[in-house]
Design a protein around this motif. Structure first.
Motif, mmCIF file in Angstrom:
data_model
loop_
_atom_site.group_PDB
_atom_site.id
_atom_site.type_symbol
_atom_site.label_atom_id
_atom_site.label_comp_id
_atom_site.label_asym_id
_atom_site.label_seq_id
_atom_site.Cartn_x
_atom_site.Cartn_y
_atom_site.Cartn_z
ATOM 1 N N THR A 1 0.827 -1.197 0.000
ATOM 2 C CA THR A 1 0.000 0.000 0.000
ATOM 3 C C THR A 1 0.865 1.253 0.000
ATOM 4 O O THR A 1 1.860 1.319 0.735
ATOM 5 N N GLY B 1 2.721 4.412 0.896
ATOM 6 C CA GLY B 1 2.998 5.063 2.160
ATOM 7 C C GLY B 1 3.103 4.158 3.362
ATOM 8 O O GLY B 1 3.428 4.610 4.461
ATOM 9 N N SER B 2 2.861 2.861 3.185
ATOM 10 C CA SER B 2 2.938 1.925 4.307
ATOM 11 C C SER B 2 4.283 1.205 4.285
ATOM 12 O O SER B 2 4.793 0.860 3.211
ATOM 13 N N ASP B 3 4.856 0.958 5.470
ATOM 14 C CA ASP B 3 6.116 0.222 5.528
ATOM 15 C C ASP B 3 5.886 -1.275 5.716
ATOM 16 O O ASP B 3 6.832 -2.041 5.909
ATOM 17 N N HIS B 4 4.617 -1.698 5.649
ATOM 18 C CA HIS B 4 4.290 -3.113 5.830
ATOM 19 C C HIS B 4 4.470 -3.864 4.516
ATOM 20 O O HIS B 4 3.891 -3.494 3.492
ATOM 21 N N CYS C 1 3.696 -7.454 3.011
ATOM 22 C CA CYS C 1 2.851 -8.609 3.307
ATOM 23 C C CYS C 1 3.679 -9.897 3.355
ATOM 24 O O CYS C 1 4.304 -10.268 2.347
ATOM 25 N N ALA D 1 1.873 0.896 -4.745
ATOM 26 C CA ALA D 1 2.931 1.702 -4.141
ATOM 27 C C ALA D 1 3.805 2.342 -5.209
ATOM 28 O O ALA D 1 3.931 1.815 -6.322
ATOM 29 N N GLN E 1 9.260 2.932 -3.267
ATOM 30 C CA GLN E 1 8.848 2.017 -2.200
ATOM 31 C C GLN E 1 8.991 0.563 -2.644
ATOM 32 O O GLN E 1 9.440 -0.296 -1.879
ATOM 33 N N GLU F 1 -1.049 5.008 -7.297
ATOM 34 C CA GLU F 1 -1.976 4.978 -6.165
ATOM 35 C C GLU F 1 -3.421 4.989 -6.611
ATOM 36 O O GLU F 1 -4.277 4.314 -6.025
ATOM 37 N N SER G 1 -8.480 -3.281 4.974
ATOM 38 C CA SER G 1 -7.317 -3.157 4.098
ATOM 39 C C SER G 1 -7.695 -2.552 2.743
ATOM 40 O O SER G 1 -8.638 -3.012 2.093
#
Length: 232
Positions: free
Chosen positions: A77, A79-82, A84, A114, A118, A137, A171
Motif C-alpha cells: 500500500t 505510504g505503508s512500511d508493511h 505482506c 505503491a 517504495q 496509487e 485493508s
C-alpha cells in the motif's frame, strides 16, 4: 505427535488405500486444469500504464517476447512500511520458478499501487529480481482486477473480494494472480484470476509440508509461522 505404530505390512496396506484416493484426486485436478485452460477470454481495452525503474510501460510491454503473462497483485500500500508476509512467501517461490516457466512462453511481473521507490526498497531488501511495477496509487488496474478498494466502498460494504465471498472492511489492498494472453496482432486478453486461497497454487513449500505429519504446522493460525525470509 501421537501416531499408531504398526508393522511395515500394515503401513503398506494403509498407504495403498490413501494412494488410490490420491490418484482419484490427481485425475480430478487434471480435468479441472483443462476446464481452467478452456475459460473464455475478455479483451483488454483499457490502456493500463505502469511505472518501473526504467520508466513507463503498458500491460502489453510486460509480455516481452512471450504470448502469456502472469501478474501477481502484491499487497504493498502506498505510504505503508508493511510488506505482506504472504505475498513475500509467494514471491520467494516465483523468483526461483520463473527461470523455468519463462522458457514455456509465460512472462511474469508483480504489480502494486505503491510508488516505484517504495517497491524498489522492498525488492532490494529481499533480493528479488523479477519485474515489479507500480500501477499508481489511483491507477485503475488494481481496482479493475478487484484487489484494491476505496475507503468509500469499504465503508459502504461494496468492497467485494474473492468473487464476492469476502467483504473487505479495513485493508485498501489485497492479493491475487491474473493471467493474460497476447495474440499475434498485439491484442491483450484476460484469461484467469484467482484470489485468497487460490494463490496456494503458487506456494510450493506448502506442498512439501503437506507431505509431513505436522503438515503446515500452523499452530498459531493460518500461516502463523511465515515471515519475510530475512526475519527467520
Amino acid at each position: 505427535m501421537s501416531h499408531a505404530i504398526v508393522s511395515r505390512e500394515e503401513w503398506l496396506t494403509a498407504r495403498k488405500a490413501l494412494f488410490d484416493k490420491e490418484r482419484e484426486i490427481t485425475h480430478a485436478l487434471d480435468a479441472l486444469r483443462a476446464e481452467r485452460r478452456a475459460l473464455p477470454w475478455v479483451r483488454i481495452d483499457q490502456p493500463y500504464v505502469f511505472e518501473g525503474p526504467q520508466g513507463s510501460c503498458t500491460l502489453g510491454d510486460l509480455f516481452g517476447d512471450r504470448s502469456q503473462l502472469a501478474v501477481y497483485h502484491f499487497m504493498l500500500t502506498p505510504g505503508s512500511d508493511h510488506i505482506c508476509p504472504g505475498c513475500s512467501f509467494t514471491m520467494d517461490h516465483a523468483d526461483a520458478a520463473r527461470q523455468h516457466f519463462e522458457q514455456a512462453d509465460l512472462a511474469f511481473a508483480a504489480v502494486s499501487r505503491a510508488p516505484v521507490a517504495q517497491i524498489e526498497a522492498a525488492k532490494k531488501r529481499l533480493g528479488w529480481t523479477f519485474p515489479w511495477m507500480s500501477s499508481g496509487e489511483d491507477g485503475r488496474f488494481a481496482y479493475d482486477f478487484d484487489v484494491s478498494f476505496t475507503a468509500e466502498d469499504r465503508e459502504a460494504g461494496r468492497a467485494l473480494y474473492n468473487y464476492g465471498h469476502m467483504h473487505i472492511q479495513r485493508s485498501p489492498d489485497m492479493f491475487g494472480l491474473s493471467v493474460f494472453v497476447k495474440d499475434a496482432t498485439g491484442d491483450v486478453f484476460h484469461s484467469y484470476s484467482t484470489y485468497h486461497r487460490g494463490t496456494e497454487l503458487l506456494m510450493g513449500a506448502f506442498n512439501w509440508l503437506d507431505l509431513t505429519p505436522k503438515g503446515r504446522n500452523e499452530t498459531g493460525g493460518t500461516m502463523s509461522w511465515v515471515r519475510l525470509h530475512d526475519q527467520y
